[in-house]
Design a protein around this motif. Structure first.
Motif: not given
Ligand code: ADP
Ligand code: ADP
Length: 231
Positions: A98-101, A121-125, A131-135, A142-146
């Protein structure tokens, strides 16, 4: 602090190739420095010796006060995971995590306890607005989120310097701009130094200072404030 670094590929003199020669420069804490030059100039080679992924033949490289040219392999691995952050062209997010991992990876590799990892992780996200895509898994964002996830991973362990090799190379101009804005944000608000290898003028325009390399030698330096037009 890079002092008189030389890199030669190949052992036998007839096949050997001097990729870096007499390279010296400093990157100050919190500085955003670009390395530019034509294809084959030695940009990636330089980034690789600074990032400890490759060894210089001679010369000295110090990062965060530590002499990396003297370190053994096991010390280097430890050094990389504490002091260096990497941003790659294809982001290198692991698809089965996941994004979190993905973001927490540099900390888990250091053996940081998971209860300590979570707030970091929560702080940097939070700071990068993901934060909403951590899971989620990388394939679903999206590309921008990546890009922002990759930037978060480069930053989460508070490295001394982020090293980036042509990070905008595979992006259209809108996404390239957005990644550079993220990097500028990391640099300005998190006081992390950045060394960015690029041949892209748009990326270069975000750098405070550009070092130009050709045939393995630095030959020119420009500061944004004085030489803006030259960018
Ligand atoms: P740039 O990133 O500026 O395009 P590189 O650092 O990749 O340049 O390469 C600099 C020079 O070193 C090139 O001439 C390249 O062919 C050579 N080179 C890079 N890696 C190797 C290698 N592993 N073995 C031999 N020559 C290499
Ligand atoms: P709580 O401490 O309330 O149990 P959670 O464990 O649900 O909180 O985690 C809070 C947030 O942290 C989640 O929304 C999630 O984004 C993130 N998070 C924590 N651990 C993980 C994990 N292993 N994988 C993905 N996200 C995680």
């Amino acid at each position: 602090h890079v002092d008189n670094v030389e890199k030669i590929f190949g052992k036998k003199s007839e096949n050997s190739f001097k990729a870096l020669s007499g390279v010296s420069f400093d990157i100050y804490p919190g500085e955003f420095v670009g390395i530019m030059g034509p294809s084959g100039a030695g940009k990636t080679t330089l980034l690789n010796v600074v990032s400890t992924l490759d060894r210089a033949l001679s010369g000295k490289i110090e990062i965060a006060g530590k002499n990396i040219t003297m370190m053994k392999q096991n010390e280097l691995a430890d050094f990389r995971s504490t002091e260096l952050g990497f941003i790659f062209q294809d982001f290198n997010l692991l698809e089965n995590l996941t994004v979190y991992e993905n973001i927490s990876l540099p900390l888990s590799l250091q053996g940081v306890a998971s209860r300590r990892i979570k707030p970091l992780v929560n702080q940097v996200a939070e700071k990068l607005g993901i934060k909403s895509i951590l899971d989620k898994y990388p394939v679903t964002i999206s590309g921008g989120q990546k890009q922002r996830a990759a930037a978060a991973r480069a930053l989460v362990h508070e490295p001394a310097i982020i090293l980036a090799d042509e990070p905008t190379g595979a992006l259209d101009s809108k996404n390239a701009r957005s990644l550079m804005e993220t990097m500028e944000h990391l640099n300005k608000h998190h006081d992390v130094s950045i060394m960015l290898v690029t041949h892209d003028p748009l990326s270069a325009s975000y750098c405070e200072r550009i070092l130009f390399i050709q045939d393995g030698t630095l030959y020119k330096e420009l500061h944004r404030t004085e030489d803006q037009a030259a960018f």
